[in-house]
Write an enzyme that holds these catalytic residues in place. Structure first.
Site, PDB file in Angstrom:
ATOM      1  N   GLU A 175      -7.971 -17.114 -52.601  1.00 48.28           N
ATOM      2  CA  GLU A 175      -8.669 -17.230 -51.309  1.00 48.28           C
ATOM      3  C   GLU A 175      -9.656 -16.066 -51.206  1.00 48.28           C
ATOM      4  O   GLU A 175      -9.666 -15.310 -50.231  1.00 48.28           O
ATOM      5  CB  GLU A 175      -7.702 -17.246 -50.113  1.00 48.28           C
ATOM      6  CG  GLU A 175      -6.704 -18.379 -50.146  1.00 48.28           C
ATOM      7  CD  GLU A 175      -5.581 -18.124 -51.153  1.00 48.28           C
ATOM      8  OE1 GLU A 175      -5.105 -16.981 -51.248  1.00 48.28           O
ATOM      9  OE2 GLU A 175      -5.201 -19.075 -51.862  1.00 48.28           O
ATOM     10  N   GLU A 222      -9.727 -17.198 -57.573  1.00 50.07           N
ATOM     11  CA  GLU A 222      -9.610 -18.632 -57.327  1.00 50.07           C
ATOM     12  C   GLU A 222     -10.959 -19.078 -56.742  1.00 50.07           C
ATOM     13  O   GLU A 222     -11.962 -19.057 -57.423  1.00 50.07           O
ATOM     14  CB  GLU A 222      -8.418 -18.871 -56.401  1.00 50.07           C
ATOM     15  CG  GLU A 222      -8.007 -20.317 -56.295  1.00 50.07           C
ATOM     16  CD  GLU A 222      -6.952 -20.504 -55.218  1.00 50.07           C
ATOM     17  OE1 GLU A 222      -6.026 -21.281 -55.441  1.00 50.07           O
ATOM     18  OE2 GLU A 222      -7.068 -19.881 -54.141  1.00 50.07           O
ATOM     19  N   GLU A 258      -2.870 -25.941 -57.893  1.00 48.90           N
ATOM     20  CA  GLU A 258      -1.896 -26.083 -56.809  1.00 48.90           C
ATOM     21  C   GLU A 258      -2.108 -27.382 -56.029  1.00 48.90           C
ATOM     22  O   GLU A 258      -1.154 -27.960 -55.506  1.00 48.90           O
ATOM     23  CB  GLU A 258      -1.941 -24.871 -55.874  1.00 48.90           C
ATOM     24  CG  GLU A 258      -3.280 -24.673 -55.194  1.00 48.90           C
ATOM     25  CD  GLU A 258      -3.338 -23.443 -54.281  1.00 48.90           C
ATOM     26  OE1 GLU A 258      -2.320 -22.768 -54.097  1.00 48.90           O
ATOM     27  OE2 GLU A 258      -4.427 -23.167 -53.750  1.00 48.90           O
TER      28      GLU A 258
HETATM   29  C1  NOJ Z   1      -2.301 -19.606 -52.488  1.00 50.43           C
HETATM   30  C2  NOJ Z   1      -2.543 -19.286 -53.921  1.00 50.43           C
HETATM   31  O1  NOJ Z   1      -3.665 -19.971 -54.408  1.00 50.43           O
HETATM   32  C3  NOJ Z   1      -1.295 -19.642 -54.689  1.00 50.43           C
HETATM   33  O2  NOJ Z   1      -1.518 -19.468 -56.070  1.00 50.43           O
HETATM   34  C4  NOJ Z   1      -0.156 -18.803 -54.199  1.00 50.43           C
HETATM   35  O3  NOJ Z   1       1.016 -19.213 -54.833  1.00 50.43           O
HETATM   36  C5  NOJ Z   1       0.030 -18.938 -52.680  1.00 50.43           C
HETATM   37  N1  NOJ Z   1      -1.219 -18.789 -52.002  1.00 50.43           N
HETATM   38  C6  NOJ Z   1       0.998 -17.915 -52.129  1.00 50.43           C
HETATM   39  O4  NOJ Z   1       0.442 -16.635 -52.208  1.00 50.43           O
HETATM   40 CA    CA Z   2      -5.374 -21.124 -52.955  1.00 50.12          CA
END
Ligand code: NOJ
Ligand code: CA
Length: 705
Positions: free
Chosen positions: A488, A506, A512
């Site tokens: 983020e 990211e 995810e």
């Molecule tokens: C979002 C992230 O992109 C992910 O990789 C992570 O596991 C979760 N947040 C928790 O921090």
């Molecule tokens: Ca994310």
């Protein structure tokens, strides 16, 4: 980087930074033509500069009421029509009554070395125009406001920025809006790939393909293809101490900079002197030209942190996918993932398979309950009682493995910053040299508190304050020899050149989304990312889900071969081996490629591709092995093509280890249909490739003695 071969650097490459070398290169190659003439600011051309090879030109013009505009031509044809320059400042517009009071030009040519990257040597060759402007002195004042616009024109794109010198008329600049425009010369037939700005889920949107005239407010990089098939990307480089730039469609089809707002004032407040980030326009005949361009990196400053050989590009595993599958939890309880015993299992798995890193999420207090809403409860200086950080770090070190740290802030960013020195100390003491940070909250909801107990101001992820926050983290981390991988994040603008411990991030929909999202990432997602998000820089996409299933068995829109291809196609110097160890045990053939694939590259070439349809990329591993890897990803339809293997080193034979979709493979009907075969090849050969619907192909080329 085809030109690399033709223009080998005269001196052997050496570690950066080396200001002396830099200065010598400058002195040797800069042809300084300086003149300072006060031209009458009538409508018409004020200045012009062409790229070293002559392909691109920038023309600066004066328009009605002495406003400024620039335009860009490629081989004499307009690419960017006259587009305005200027600002909306705290004390009024800075866009009319501007006179050119001087201009200088210089040429620059150097080849610099990336400590790690998608290529080792990068040629930075441009012609620069500095145009100095002054506002006509307003009534009752001696002088108007002054600024320069600096254009760097490369053969594959243009960068320009505003520079505000120190001046009596302006000691502080409060920027409410930037009026910089990007007017495509042929807007009618131009297609755009973009994600919306200012929406709650930050950068985690599917790219939409629309006509240019249907763009609302887009984030950058924004990718365009004109009716004539020219590819253009608009982005920015060196976003330092400034607000991120978005693009809003204004009057007609003109795109205008839309700076990310500040939490409690103008978008940007700076004292003079200062420079804005570079506004960038990359231009290429092929989609692949955009992906091969080094413009964004070249426009950044050289390495500012010295030797970073302590950062080792590597693959990593982790307590992660299970959390997204919901078979384990971040928070404490019977299914807590970050336990000592479970982490040992991952360390053993990493050690047995040659992976350097083990990420552990949920290791620290703060995850219990609704962690999204409880950022102020995170403690980054203590572990949960069932996680023995010291013991695990020692256990890992004994096996040549390093823990990867995790700092999820849930956007309580000031709270995080207060703990940062101690948090980094703790990790450094335990051999942690990569930390994944996280900023999970809705866009615009970053919490900034300048003094403990004071008011909380809400900021945007890409606002001015966050641009500085990320660099505070990266600089403190560098002092601890820790690399940063932000999730983020703020967008990538090539700052890894200056801070090469900012290794990945990211900033798009990653793997995810395959675990839990509705809609999931579609089959063409990665072939879109290559020509959009990836133009900014490395992405921690977290590939390699060989079970091809998300939460509760939801299918990935991917074949098995495609999961392998992602390691080559989506560049990052740290690549997660994201699935569960037990899932890899069921796919030993596919797993071999994941073990073998390199993460640090001597060179990279885009062999073929179209935005949102397919991408085939070849990369040569760094080091003495001489191996090449090829990755191809397709879209929703099967695709057959032939690639020329001319990229292989001439005069050598290679064993090609091919991991491809089976003949009946299809992401939905037969995702596991998969073939591994070997062939002997050389640079004289061409190779047919076939990718299934949702499919891909991965190849390792091993030189034969
Ligand atoms: C979002 C992230 O992109 C992910 O990789 C992570 O596991 C979760 N947040 C928790 O921090
Ligand atoms: Ca994310």
């Amino acid at each position: 980087m085809r030109h690399r071969r033709r223009h080998a650097p005269s001196a052997p490459p050496r570690a950066l930074p080396d200001p002396a070398l830099h200065a010598r290169v400058l002195a040797a190659t800069a042809a300084l033509l300086a003149w300072a003439t006060a031209l009458p600011a009538t409508a018409g051309t004020l200045a012009r500069v062409a790229s070293p090879g002559g392909a691109l030109s920038v023309i600066v013009e004066s328009q009605h009421e002495h406003r400024l505009a620039y335009r860009v031509e490629r081989n004499g044809e307009p690419v960017i029509a006259p587009s305005r320059l200027g600002f909306l400042l705290g004390d009024g517009r800075l866009e009319r009554n501007l006179e050119l009071v001087g201009q200088t030009q210089r040429s620059f040519d150097e080849t610099w070395e990336q400590p790690w990257g998608e290529r080792r040597l990068t040629r930075n060759r441009y012609n620069e125009l500095r145009a100095r402007f002054a506002e006509k002195a307003p009534a009752g004042k001696d002088a108007g406001r002054r600024f320069d616009v600096v254009f760097r024109v490369y053969d594959d794109g243009v960068g320009f920025r505003y520079e505000f010198p120190e001046q009596p008329a302006m000691d502080e600049v409060r920027i409410r809006a930037e009026l910089t425009e990007f007017a495509l010369a042929e807007p009618a037939g131009t297609a755009a790939w973009w994600i919306p700005a200012f929406e709650w889920n930050r950068e985690e949107y599917l790219y939409r393909r629309t006509p240019l005239r249907e763009i609302g407010t887009a984030q950058t990089p924004l990718t365009l293809r004109t009716g004539e098939g020219l590819h253009v990307s608009i982005h920015e480089a060196a976003l330092v101490d400034y607000a991120g730039m978005n693009l809003a469609r204004g009057d007609g089809d003109v795109l205008r900079a839309a700076l990310t707002p500040g939490g409690d004032g103008p978008a940007v407040i700076r004292a003079t002197p200062f420079a804005t980030p570079w506004r960038t326009i990359q231009v290429g005949a092929r989609a692949g030209d955009l992906a091969e361009s080094s413009l964004i990196l070249n426009l950044n400053e050289p390495n500012a942190i010295g030797d970073v050989s302590w950062f080792v590009p590597a693959k990593y595993v982790g307590v992660w996918w299970s959390l997204h599958l919901e078979t384990e939890t971040w928070g404490s309880g019977p299914r807590h993932g970050a336990t000592t015993a479970n982490t040992k299992r991952y360390i053993d798995f990493a050690a047995a398979n040659g992976f350097r890193g083990v990420l552990v999420e949920g290791w620290n207090p703060g995850w219990d309950g609704d962690w999204f809403a409880n950022g102020w409860g995170f403690d980054f200086t203590r572990a949960m009682p069932d996680f023995d950080l010291r013991g695990l770090a020692r256990y890992a070190a004994g096996k040549g493995v390093h823990l990867i740290g995790h700092h999820e802030t849930a956007c309580a960013v000031s709270h995080y910053e207060r703990q940062l020195p101690a948090a980094l100390d703790l990790y450094a003491r335990n051999g942690v040299d990569v930390v994944k940070t996280g900023y999970v909250c809705d866009a615009g909801d970053i919490q900034r508190q300048d003094r403990a107990g004071g008011p909380v101001v809400r900021e945007w992820h890409e606002g001015h304050w966050m641009s500085n926050h990320h660099l505070r983290v990266v600089e403190q981390a560098a002092a601890h020899r820790i690399a940063i991988n932000a999730h983020e994040p703020i967008k990538d603008t090539g700052l890894r050149r200056t801070w090469p411990n900012w290794v990945s991030r990211e900033g798009a929909r990653g793997m995810e989304f395959a675990a839990w999202a509705d809609p999931p990432n579609p089959p063409e997602h990665e072939a879109t990312l290559v020509f959009t998000r990836m133009l900014a820089g490395p992405m921690d996409f977290t590939p390699g889900i060989v079970s091809l299933q998300g939460r509760n068995g939801r299918p990935l829109r991917s074949t098995l071969a495609k999961q392998l291809a992602l390691y080559v196609v989506l560049y990052s110097p740290i690549q997660m081996v994201a699935d569960l160890p037990e899932h890899y045990a069921r796919q030993p053939e596919a797993f071999r490629f994941i073990q073998d694939v390199a993460v640090d590259w001597e060179d990279s070439r885009v062999l073929a591709g179209e935005v949102g349809q397919y991408a085939v990329i070849a990369r040569k591993a760094r080091g003495d092995g001489g191996e090449w890897f090829l990755g191809g990803v397709g879209g929703g339809q099967p695709r057959a093509l032939e690639v020329d293997l001319g990229f292989l080193d001439a005069g050598r034979r290679y064993r090609a280890e091919i991991y491809r979709d089976g003949d009946d493979a299809h992401w939905e009907r037969a995702p596991f249909a998969f073939v591994r075969q070997t062939r002997e090849v050389s640079a004289d050969d061409a190779m047919p490739l076939r990718m299934a619907a949702g499919g891909g192909v991965a190849i390792r080329f091993v030189p034969l003695p």
